[in-house]
Design a protein around this motif. Sequence first.
Motif, PDB file in Angstrom:
ATOM      1  N   TYR A  46     -23.351  17.390  45.215  1.00 50.27           N
ATOM      2  CA  TYR A  46     -23.540  16.633  46.442  1.00 50.27           C
ATOM      3  C   TYR A  46     -23.793  15.137  46.187  1.00 50.27           C
ATOM      4  N   THR A  97     -15.462  11.207  44.079  1.00 54.23           N
ATOM      5  CA  THR A  97     -15.235  11.578  45.478  1.00 54.23           C
ATOM      6  C   THR A  97     -13.782  11.302  45.816  1.00 54.23           C
ATOM      7  N   THR A 132     -17.838  20.461  45.274  1.00 50.66           N
ATOM      8  CA  THR A 132     -18.206  20.665  46.689  1.00 50.66           C
ATOM      9  C   THR A 132     -17.060  20.136  47.539  1.00 50.66           C
ATOM     10  N   SER A 133     -16.885  20.758  48.690  1.00 50.58           N
ATOM     11  CA  SER A 133     -15.836  20.322  49.613  1.00 50.58           C
ATOM     12  C   SER A 133     -16.472  19.645  50.814  1.00 50.58           C
ATOM     13  N   SER A 134     -15.694  18.803  51.468  1.00 52.13           N
ATOM     14  CA  SER A 134     -16.153  18.097  52.671  1.00 52.13           C
ATOM     15  C   SER A 134     -14.994  17.974  53.635  1.00 52.13           C
ATOM     16  N   ARG A 191     -13.487  15.373  54.492  1.00 52.99           N
ATOM     17  CA  ARG A 191     -12.510  14.371  54.074  1.00 52.99           C
ATOM     18  C   ARG A 191     -11.849  14.712  52.750  1.00 52.99           C
ATOM     19  N   TYR A 208     -12.907  16.488  48.707  1.00 58.34           N
ATOM     20  CA  TYR A 208     -13.786  17.239  47.817  1.00 58.34           C
ATOM     21  C   TYR A 208     -14.499  16.240  46.897  1.00 58.34           C
ATOM     22  N   GLN A 209     -15.518  16.756  46.196  1.00 58.15           N
ATOM     23  CA  GLN A 209     -16.344  15.912  45.335  1.00 58.15           C
ATOM     24  C   GLN A 209     -16.688  16.669  44.073  1.00 58.15           C
TER      25      GLN A 209
END
Length: 675
Positions: A87, A126, A190-192, A194, A196-197
């Motif tokens: 995160y 990111t 982690t995905s979001s 917009r 992934y990171q």
Amino acid sequence: MKLRRQLLLVSLVALALPWAGCQYLRQVDAALAQGQMQALEATASAVAARLASAPQLIAPDPERHGRPPGAQLYVNSLPNAPLLDGYGDDWRPLQIPARELLDSSGEAMAQITLGRYTDRVYLLLTVADNTPAYQDPRTGLLAGGDAIELYTADRHYTLPVASQGAAQAHWYNPRRGSYERELRLRGRWTSSARGYQLELTLPYALTGGSLAVSIADRATSNGAPPQRSASTLPADGLPGKLVQPLPQLQAELDQFARPQLRLAVVDSEGFLLASSGQLARADETKPSQSWLRSWIYRRLLARESLPEMPEAQLPEKMTLNRTSAQQWFRGPRESRIGAVSVPVITRADDIVERPLLARVVALQSGEALQSLTESAAHRLWLISCAAAGAALLLLLGYASWLSWRIRRLHRAARNAVDASGKLRGNFPRSRLGDELGALNRAFASLLAELDQYHHYLRTLASKLSHELRTPLAVVRSSLDNLSASDLDDDGRRYAERAMDGSARLSGILNSLSAASNLEASIHQAETEQFDLADLLAVLVQSYGDAHREHRFALQKPAGELPCCGAPELLAQLLDKLVDNACSFAPPGSEIRLTAERAKDGYLLSVENDGPPLPEGYNHKLFDSLVSVRDDGCRAGHLGLGLHIARLIADFHRGRLTAANRQGGGGVIFTLQLPL
């Protein structure tokens, strides 16, 4: 507009003093700022000269300067090891600027941040991807979808993108001819919304001092060619060097450290190699002053709009050129920060274009100068306000004094003539030599000449009466002798006319002499206590017997009306008023006498029917030799009766006025008689 208000408006010009002082302080502040900038540039030049003589402090790795621009990655120093949860929450408080990675079209595709803590390198990546293609184990491909590739000095790692979970890095082992997993490289995905990171770490020794990152964006997970890609890997396939602060350069830079001064050395690509010192905060140099007052002074003394100083990095324009540069920036709470950038150019050879090793950036807060300027501005405002206030009070006092003199002159001019038109003769004379004093003396001289002329007019009647009696006696005696002789009818008729004219002239002279004698006798009369009501009753009864062609009425309060004065003179005053009323009242009309109690005396009035007073004659009626009768003076009316009545009223400190009755058709004379 009154004179006091005019001078008050003129005194507002004193407000130009603070404005002029503000302009002067701006010039002084500009000169001090220029001096500070020159001193700061001298310090940066000294540091740059020292570093130019020791290029090994800036470039300990000679190979790095041969790499293409943009291949190097900067490794920031971390205060502690971030938690690898994918995160990136531990990175945000550090405010480390991220580097953008662009795709082939020039659009931002990802942001990467590198840091080092002890012997490990940490990476936060990111990626913006609206259609991520995650790893599908069913395809049997190492990275059939989106993938991240890391290039170190001697290895190439592939990390398949996953929506969540631990990151797996694989590298190709040529001895075994297969891909192996690198367990020393750990991280999490982690995905979001917009994209992934990725947050991972690896030993610094594993990088070999070099690192490159490549991003492949695919639409599907079947191993198709990437739709987009972004990479820091140069065209020669060799990863760029990891750039990080240099301890030896830091030790050298610490020798130039000074309070409230920040020195930084950046390489040719703008990467920070060493930094020493800190800037003074906006509230450290003035702990006892109000920040609001400081903000107001800074806004008043501001010469131009300054660009804002970046919080977590050096100004970009100070790190990307070969020439010296200087610039003021705006800091917190409208403070100013001076920045100077001086290039460090090697002196190793005599080539025309010497390589740029680094730049020395010197930053210094202008709080000390601003505090000095604001303190001067504070004192200037106090002194200017005090001076403006003193000037305002002085002008207001001067205006009040002038206004008082003008009002005094105005009152004296207004009171120079009484209600009857007589000059009082007590006009004050000013001894001051200014224009108002000259005007006052001119008025006094003019009124003195008018008083002499009026005195001449007042005594003219007695003088004429005295001078004309002798020639008149000669004329009358001659006419008497002529009438005794034999004359024809025409001659006797002319002689009789001459005798009538001389008789009228003798009567006029007698009236003039009587008026002059009466005026002198008035001032010698004695006053006594008497009953005004009894005097009025007796007079009204005698007026009714003497003037039977008119009706007389008396209206007075019941009881006695005690009064102090000369009853004979008051009776003569009323005789004149009644005689004047009988002259103008129609036969058979009523003449009313009224007595009323007033606040400080009595009001006596005589009113009659008849023609009204001509316009403008309300006060002229009481002057000597003034008459409004239209009989051509055949009856010998010289206008002395009302003049004598006014003299008697003045003797009793009263006031005699004449006015037309309301509604027209008559005149009313009123005597204000004090107790």
